[in-house]
Enzyme design. Sequence first.
Site, PDB file in Angstrom:
ATOM      1  N   GLY A   1       0.663  -5.258   0.845  1.00 54.12           N
ATOM      2  CA  GLY A   1      -0.343  -5.417  -0.214  1.00 54.12           C
ATOM      3  C   GLY A   1       0.242  -6.093  -1.442  1.00 54.12           C
ATOM      4  O   GLY A   1      -0.494  -6.736  -2.214  1.00 54.12           O
TER       5      GLY A   1
ATOM      6  N   ALA B   1       0.846  -1.198   0.000  1.00 55.10           N
ATOM      7  CA  ALA B   1       0.000   0.000   0.000  1.00 55.10           C
ATOM      8  C   ALA B   1       0.875   1.240   0.000  1.00 55.10           C
ATOM      9  O   ALA B   1       2.011   1.207   0.487  1.00 55.10           O
ATOM     10  CB  ALA B   1      -0.882  -0.013   1.243  1.00 55.10           C
TER      11      ALA B   1
ATOM     12  N   GLU C   1      -0.077  -9.634  -0.690  1.00 59.13           N
ATOM     13  CA  GLU C   1      -1.510  -9.983  -0.703  1.00 59.13           C
ATOM     14  C   GLU C   1      -2.026 -10.095  -2.138  1.00 59.13           C
ATOM     15  O   GLU C   1      -2.850 -10.961  -2.451  1.00 59.13           O
ATOM     16  CB  GLU C   1      -2.313  -8.936   0.078  1.00 59.13           C
ATOM     17  CG  GLU C   1      -2.058  -9.014   1.591  1.00 59.13           C
ATOM     18  CD  GLU C   1      -2.729  -7.890   2.343  1.00 59.13           C
ATOM     19  OE1 GLU C   1      -2.427  -6.714   2.057  1.00 59.13           O
ATOM     20  OE2 GLU C   1      -3.570  -8.174   3.215  1.00 59.13           O
TER      21      GLU C   1
ATOM     22  N   GLU D   1       3.134  -5.031   7.681  1.00 58.19           N
ATOM     23  CA  GLU D   1       2.186  -4.029   8.179  1.00 58.19           C
ATOM     24  C   GLU D   1       2.302  -3.788   9.678  1.00 58.19           C
ATOM     25  O   GLU D   1       2.115  -2.678  10.159  1.00 58.19           O
ATOM     26  CB  GLU D   1       0.749  -4.442   7.839  1.00 58.19           C
ATOM     27  CG  GLU D   1       0.353  -4.226   6.390  1.00 58.19           C
ATOM     28  CD  GLU D   1       0.760  -5.389   5.487  1.00 58.19           C
ATOM     29  OE1 GLU D   1       1.557  -6.242   5.916  1.00 58.19           O
ATOM     30  OE2 GLU D   1       0.271  -5.428   4.347  1.00 58.19           O
TER      31      GLU D   1
HETATM   32  N1  COA Z   1       4.518   3.506   0.180  1.00 58.21           N
HETATM   33  C1  COA Z   1       5.029   4.713  -0.116  1.00 58.21           C
HETATM   34  N2  COA Z   1       6.333   4.959  -0.297  1.00 58.21           N
HETATM   35  C2  COA Z   1       7.169   3.926  -0.176  1.00 58.21           C
HETATM   36  C3  COA Z   1       6.716   2.630   0.121  1.00 58.21           C
HETATM   37  C4  COA Z   1       5.327   2.432   0.307  1.00 58.21           C
HETATM   38  N3  COA Z   1       4.813   1.238   0.577  1.00 58.21           N
HETATM   39  N4  COA Z   1       7.776   1.815   0.172  1.00 58.21           N
HETATM   40  C5  COA Z   1       8.853   2.572  -0.092  1.00 58.21           C
HETATM   41  N5  COA Z   1       8.491   3.837  -0.306  1.00 58.21           N
HETATM   42  C6  COA Z   1       9.355   4.968  -0.656  1.00 58.21           C
HETATM   43  C7  COA Z   1      10.333   5.316   0.447  1.00 58.21           C
HETATM   44  O1  COA Z   1       9.766   6.234   1.359  1.00 58.21           O
HETATM   45  C8  COA Z   1      11.467   5.918  -0.334  1.00 58.21           C
HETATM   46  O2  COA Z   1      11.089   7.242  -0.647  1.00 58.21           O
HETATM   47  P1  COA Z   1      12.181   8.431  -0.719  1.00 58.21           P
HETATM   48  O3  COA Z   1      13.138   7.995  -1.792  1.00 58.21           O
HETATM   49  O4  COA Z   1      11.372   9.612  -1.019  1.00 58.21           O
HETATM   50  O5  COA Z   1      12.823   8.442   0.650  1.00 58.21           O
HETATM   51  C9  COA Z   1      11.470   5.119  -1.624  1.00 58.21           C
HETATM   52  O6  COA Z   1      10.170   4.539  -1.736  1.00 58.21           O
HETATM   53  C10 COA Z   1      12.485   4.005  -1.676  1.00 58.21           C
HETATM   54  O7  COA Z   1      12.331   3.223  -0.494  1.00 58.21           O
HETATM   55  P2  COA Z   1      13.586   2.683   0.300  1.00 58.21           P
HETATM   56  O8  COA Z   1      13.073   2.012   1.514  1.00 58.21           O
HETATM   57  O9  COA Z   1      14.578   3.756   0.476  1.00 58.21           O
HETATM   58  O10 COA Z   1      14.148   1.626  -0.755  1.00 58.21           O
HETATM   59  P3  COA Z   1      14.765   0.195  -0.521  1.00 58.21           P
HETATM   60  O11 COA Z   1      15.088  -0.299  -1.876  1.00 58.21           O
HETATM   61  O12 COA Z   1      15.829   0.245   0.510  1.00 58.21           O
HETATM   62  O13 COA Z   1      13.587  -0.717   0.082  1.00 58.21           O
HETATM   63  C11 COA Z   1      11.385  -1.644   0.237  1.00 58.21           C
HETATM   64  C12 COA Z   1      12.445  -1.011  -0.688  1.00 58.21           C
HETATM   65  C13 COA Z   1      10.126  -1.856  -0.584  1.00 58.21           C
HETATM   66  C14 COA Z   1      11.915  -2.987   0.757  1.00 58.21           C
HETATM   67  C15 COA Z   1      11.148  -0.703   1.437  1.00 58.21           C
HETATM   68  O14 COA Z   1      10.908   0.591   0.941  1.00 58.21           O
HETATM   69  C16 COA Z   1       9.979  -1.063   2.308  1.00 58.21           C
HETATM   70  O15 COA Z   1      10.114  -1.892   3.187  1.00 58.21           O
HETATM   71  N6  COA Z   1       8.824  -0.429   2.055  1.00 58.21           N
HETATM   72  C17 COA Z   1       7.655  -0.592   2.896  1.00 58.21           C
HETATM   73  C18 COA Z   1       6.935  -1.867   2.591  1.00 58.21           C
HETATM   74  C19 COA Z   1       5.691  -1.966   3.446  1.00 58.21           C
HETATM   75  O16 COA Z   1       5.747  -1.862   4.649  1.00 58.21           O
HETATM   76  N7  COA Z   1       4.563  -2.199   2.784  1.00 58.21           N
HETATM   77  C20 COA Z   1       3.313  -2.334   3.480  1.00 58.21           C
HETATM   78  C21 COA Z   1       2.616  -1.049   3.501  1.00 58.21           C
HETATM   79  S1  COA Z   1       1.146  -1.144   4.476  1.00 58.21           S
END
Ligand code: COA
Length: 715
Positions: free
Chosen positions: A100, A61, A103, A123
Amino acid sequence: MAALTRVSGSVGLISLLNPPVNALSAAVRQGIVDTVRRAVSDPQVKSVVICGQNGVFCGGADIKEFGGHMSGPPLVPIFNTIEAADKPVVAAIEGSALGGGLELALACHYRITQSKARLGLPEVSLGLLPAAGGTQRLPRLIGVPAALDLITTGRHLTGAEALKLGIVDQVTDQNTVEAAVKFALSIVGQSLESRRISTLPCPCPADIDAFFEGVMQRVKKSAHGAIAPVACVQAVQAAATLPFTQGMQREQELMATLFGSGQARALQYCFFSQRVVSKWSSPSGSRWDTSKPKPVTKVGVIGLGTMGRGITVALALAGLSVVAVETQQQQMMAAQHAVSGMLERTARRRGVSLVGDQIRYSVELEAVADVELVIEAVFEDMALKEKLFKQLSALCKADTLLCSNTSSLDIDHLASQTHSPQLVVGMHFFAPAHVMKLLEVVYGPRSAPQAVATAMELGKRMGKVSVAVGNCSGFVGNRMLMPYVEEASFLVEEGASPEIVDRALEEFGFPMGVFRMSDLSGLDVGWKVRKARGLVEPGQMSRVRQGRRYSPLGDLLCEQGRFGQKTGRGWYLYDSAGSREAQPDPWLQSFLEEYRARQGLVSRRIDSQEVLERCLYALINEGFNILQEGIAAGPEDIDMIYVFGYGFPRHRGGPMFYASQVGLAQVLQRLEHYQQLHPDIPHLRPSSLLRRLVSSGSPRIQRWREIIRMPHSSL
Ligand code: COA
């Protein structure tokens, strides 16, 4: 935000398009609705593959949407439509399938993943639960215990681990999308009945009630007051006991409670703050992260006590070459043995192959002559460090970075001992250094931005959350800790017991209260620091020192040889030296009674509200002073230091976020109240920045930086 193309004649390929992680924003959700509808109704499409653009399946999400008004189609009906489709749908997972994203994959009929991809339902770490069917589909697919583990911890799995658990059907090291398309072609016409996870029974342990009771107890204990892990257990319990549709309803109800909670806001703030601090900026707002770090492949570590050993292990695990120096032969042998053991245990726990052959041990300082960066971790003694920095400056290459692991000494003073003060920074690790996530990177007025960038980057490679902070006594973390610890002692003087203080802090969410923590780290540590500051007067009970209130209680305990766990006695009593089971000590109780009587102090009842306000607001107030002085660039830096280094409950967001949640006016008013009662405690005098923020209408924490606008930057 999602594109449909037809490939290999009959496969509809849906690509999510929302860089960098293909988060499921409203536009992406609408894109999925449209493309799935078209693919399903197109007679030329016989099967469907869903993938993400740029090597990332989907990061879940869009967390940025959570703070505002949510619009666009919801996920649950979209995923139900995908699962109900009468054409096979295959998820092609590259990069990440998180939240998501996973999911979505679970709604597909088949999943093929890259072996290195990360899968998980994180989450819970955002104060939520997987509310698009994750808590109902995952247990049906892999069983209740395995699903509970993933959902309540939020941990990520590799593709290979996901295959073992049965989350995915195939793992590939080749092009995942091509493999998925090939697979999609091969399954056209096959029955999908057994592939719709929502229709499967949920494999459950035998005595389900007893099982969930046990799980709930364990989860509550480790949650320290966080509500999301508990809701995750309740949601999985619904999967185990209710039909899918009712389970989905329960998932939605639980999510509704979590979604608007302060804890979810705090945890989402932590998610973004962690990313903000990695883009280090100066207190005046100009960004420094454009300064390129120097490449580092070989690092010297000087001093192989507890800290030096942990740092050596962390460097080796990050794949760096290490030259580890300990000038005492016997100490060196002991350290070598200890480091090998630590590496072995850590490698086993992480399931990686053993590293260690890239560490070279030496008793000669000259061994670090050719490294690119040195981390000094000798005793916390300025004269010793001064001498060492002079020697290092003479023997290392002209461009070698010299870093000190000091926890409080003046970095600028150390820099002044060298030929190149611009190459000196602090790298303050926390014990045990190979486990704790926090690294304070301390810059002095002369540190070059590139030196700071290099230390920040090295910290990142070591898996640390690196926070750049200015140079002052105690830097950010330990400086704020001082008033917190002092308030706890004052409260004990006034009538509280260590147990009352600790209980209040532990109920707030700290894994350990201040006294249990002091016993664990050793009371002699603080005693040494106070001695160095000229505060200790042996055998004396005076409660004013250096013109302000002082509690000699800690010193008096040390004089009795009560150093905490290691001596079996401290603020608590232990069964034996080294034991961890703290018990209230009747001796301490009578000692305190006698102490109060001799001081003419009338013991009063102290409740947990006063404990929290006095300890936490004193700590927070120091945080405002730190922001005011530009030692930390923003509240996020302080909060990440406290969450990752000091056990501040993450679901409270960190001390500064907590203050913003309580209300700055309230914090100010309570500080004023306590300051009136205790005018001899300077750290209860409200910071002028706190007053300024309150008079500016207590803006949201994201706006504090604008208001702080420090006129001077230290770089
Ligand atoms: N929603 C919105 N923005 C997100 C996002 C999400 N689910 N996941 C990552 N981003 C953004 C980060 O804030 C970052 O933004 P910035 O460059 O402006 O700081 C950018 O995407 C890159 O993320 P980053 O974490 O720096 O990259 P990474 O390659 O190290 O890791 C992920 C990628 C996907 C593993 C990590 O971002 C992550 O764990 N995201 C959250 C996943 C999550 O919890 N999803 C469930 C949501 S309810």
